[in-house]
Design a protein around this motif. Structure first.
Motif, short mmCIF file in Angstrom:
data_model
loop_
_atom_site.label_atom_id
_atom_site.label_comp_id
_atom_site.label_asym_id
_atom_site.label_seq_id
_atom_site.Cartn_x
_atom_site.Cartn_y
_atom_site.Cartn_z
N ASP A 159 19.93 -39.83 24.81
CA ASP A 159 20.54 -40.87 23.98
C ASP A 159 19.70 -41.11 22.73
OD1 ASP A 159 22.29 -42.85 23.18
OD2 ASP A 159 21.29 -44.43 24.34
N SER A 160 19.54 -40.04 21.94
CA SER A 160 18.66 -40.11 20.78
C SER A 160 18.90 -38.88 19.90
CB SER A 160 17.20 -40.15 21.23
OG SER A 160 16.32 -40.07 20.13
N VAL A 161 18.58 -39.01 18.61
CA VAL A 161 18.59 -37.86 17.72
C VAL A 161 17.19 -37.29 17.52
CG1 VAL A 161 20.71 -38.48 16.51
CG2 VAL A 161 18.52 -39.41 15.71
N ASP A 162 16.24 -37.80 18.29
CA ASP A 162 14.88 -37.28 18.23
C ASP A 162 14.81 -35.90 18.88
OD1 ASP A 162 14.05 -39.63 17.03
OD2 ASP A 162 13.34 -40.53 18.90
N VAL A 163 13.71 -35.20 18.65
CA VAL A 163 13.48 -33.90 19.28
C VAL A 163 13.56 -34.05 20.80
CG1 VAL A 163 11.78 -32.08 19.66
CG2 VAL A 163 12.10 -33.03 17.36
N PHE A 164 14.24 -33.09 21.44
CA PHE A 164 14.43 -33.13 22.89
C PHE A 164 13.53 -32.11 23.57
CE2 PHE A 164 16.65 -31.16 26.57
CZ PHE A 164 16.65 -32.25 27.42
N GLY B 54 18.59 -32.74 14.83
CA GLY B 54 18.84 -34.17 14.86
C GLY B 54 20.16 -34.60 14.28
N GLY B 55 21.05 -33.64 13.96
CA GLY B 55 22.37 -33.98 13.45
C GLY B 55 22.33 -34.72 12.13
N CYS B 56 21.46 -34.27 11.23
CA CYS B 56 21.27 -35.02 9.98
C CYS B 56 22.55 -35.11 9.16
CB CYS B 56 20.14 -34.42 9.15
SG CYS B 56 20.49 -32.85 8.34
N VAL B 57 23.38 -34.08 9.17
CA VAL B 57 24.59 -34.09 8.36
C VAL B 57 25.67 -34.99 8.96
CG1 VAL B 57 25.87 -32.15 9.38
CG2 VAL B 57 25.98 -32.54 6.90
N TYR B 58 25.47 -35.42 10.20
CA TYR B 58 26.40 -36.34 10.86
C TYR B 58 25.89 -37.77 10.86
CZ TYR B 58 28.40 -32.01 12.72
OH TYR B 58 28.97 -30.77 12.85
N GLY B 59 24.90 -38.07 10.04
CA GLY B 59 24.33 -39.40 10.00
C GLY B 59 23.13 -39.58 10.90
N GLY B 60 22.63 -38.48 11.47
CA GLY B 60 21.45 -38.55 12.31
C GLY B 60 20.19 -38.43 11.48
N GLN B 61 19.35 -37.45 11.83
CA GLN B 61 18.10 -37.28 11.08
C GLN B 61 17.72 -35.81 11.07
OE1 GLN B 61 15.81 -39.93 13.57
NE2 GLN B 61 14.85 -38.25 14.70
N LEU B 62 16.93 -35.43 10.07
CA LEU B 62 16.40 -34.08 9.98
C LEU B 62 15.02 -34.09 10.62
CD1 LEU B 62 16.93 -31.22 8.91
CD2 LEU B 62 15.78 -31.89 6.78
N ASN B 63 14.89 -33.32 11.70
CA ASN B 63 13.65 -33.30 12.48
C ASN B 63 12.75 -32.14 12.10
OD1 ASN B 63 14.24 -35.53 14.18
ND2 ASN B 63 15.54 -34.24 15.47
N ALA B 64 11.46 -32.32 12.33
CA ALA B 64 10.49 -31.23 12.26
C ALA B 64 9.60 -31.32 13.49
CB ALA B 64 9.64 -31.32 10.99
#
Length: 229
Positions: free
Chosen positions: A191-196, A207-217
């Motif tokens: 239940d998160s857009v953080d790295v899994f 992180g689904g950045c283009v869907y309103g989430g976030q861009l992860n590294a």
């Protein structure tokens, strides 16, 4: 030892990508950047992202091919593939290459783009996309866009599967070497857009950045994470 930084699924979000590199204090002389694909589609400026990652590869970055680059490439090769690409974010990519979109209706747009002709920038970028690898393996990790076949060595796996696989890999992988992948947004796993970080040695970073989430590294070997919303 160089710091390894993995990023995936930029999807045309050039400003988020550049902000993330700044937050990382990325330095190509000291960091090994590994990009896991899906540079194009859905976001506002796929062309700029491709130009950026081309420059990064010249500085030593390792670039992999995602399923969206695969769709883009095939759309320009065969008109039967155009609708599938446009339905999955290709219209936004064409806009970034300054194509005139004839209508908001997908069916009319598809008809207008048959055959889909290349302009100069597209030709250059498709040539680049054709050179991308499908996986990268170190002594400690496997990096791939979609995932790996749990029953087949990655070096012997169909490249199409490496870009597109999902559940079979997510729930079937039992290898000892961790697999870092994108393709499937991490909210599908928790239940998160953080790295899994999966218990079965899979590490999802989309992180689904283009869907309103976030861009992860993901930074390795520390497993520290960074993100830009």
């Amino acid at each position: 030892m160089k710091r390894i930084i993995a990023i995936s699924d930029i999807h045309g979000e050039i400003h988020k990508f550049e902000r993330l590199l700044e937050a990382l204090e990325f330095n190509p002389d000291h960091d090994q950047l590994i990009l896991l694909g899906d540079y194009v589609d859905r976001g506002p400026d796929s062309k700029a992202v491709i130009e950026k990652v081309m420059r990064l590869r010249d500085q030593g970055a390792i670039l992999l091919k995602g399923n969206h680059e695969d769709m883009m490439e095939k759309a320009f090769q065969n008109e039967s593939n155009i609708k599938h690409w446009l339905r999955n974010g290709g219209l936004e990519t064409l806009r970034s290459y300054e194509y005139t979109i004839p209508s908001a209706q997908l069916e009319e747009a598809v008809s207008a783009f048959i055959p889909l002709k290349k302009n100069e920038a597209v030709t250059k970028h498709l040539d680049f996309i054709q050179t991308l690898d499908h996986y990268y393996e170190t002594d400690d990790y496997i990096f791939v866009h979609g995932g790996v076949d749990p029953t087949t060595p990655v070096s012997e796996t169909d490249p199409h599967l490496l870009m597109w696989i999902r559940e079979e890999f997510h729930y079937g992988y039992k290898g000892e070497k961790p697999v870092v992948f994108g393709h499937t947004p991490t909210h599908a796993f928790h239940d998160s857009v953080d790295v899994f970080f999966g218990k079965n040695n899979i590490i999802g970073i989309d992180g689904g950045c283009v869907y309103g989430g976030q861009l992860n590294a993901l930074e390795l070997p520390t497993r520290q994470t960074y993100h830009i919303k």
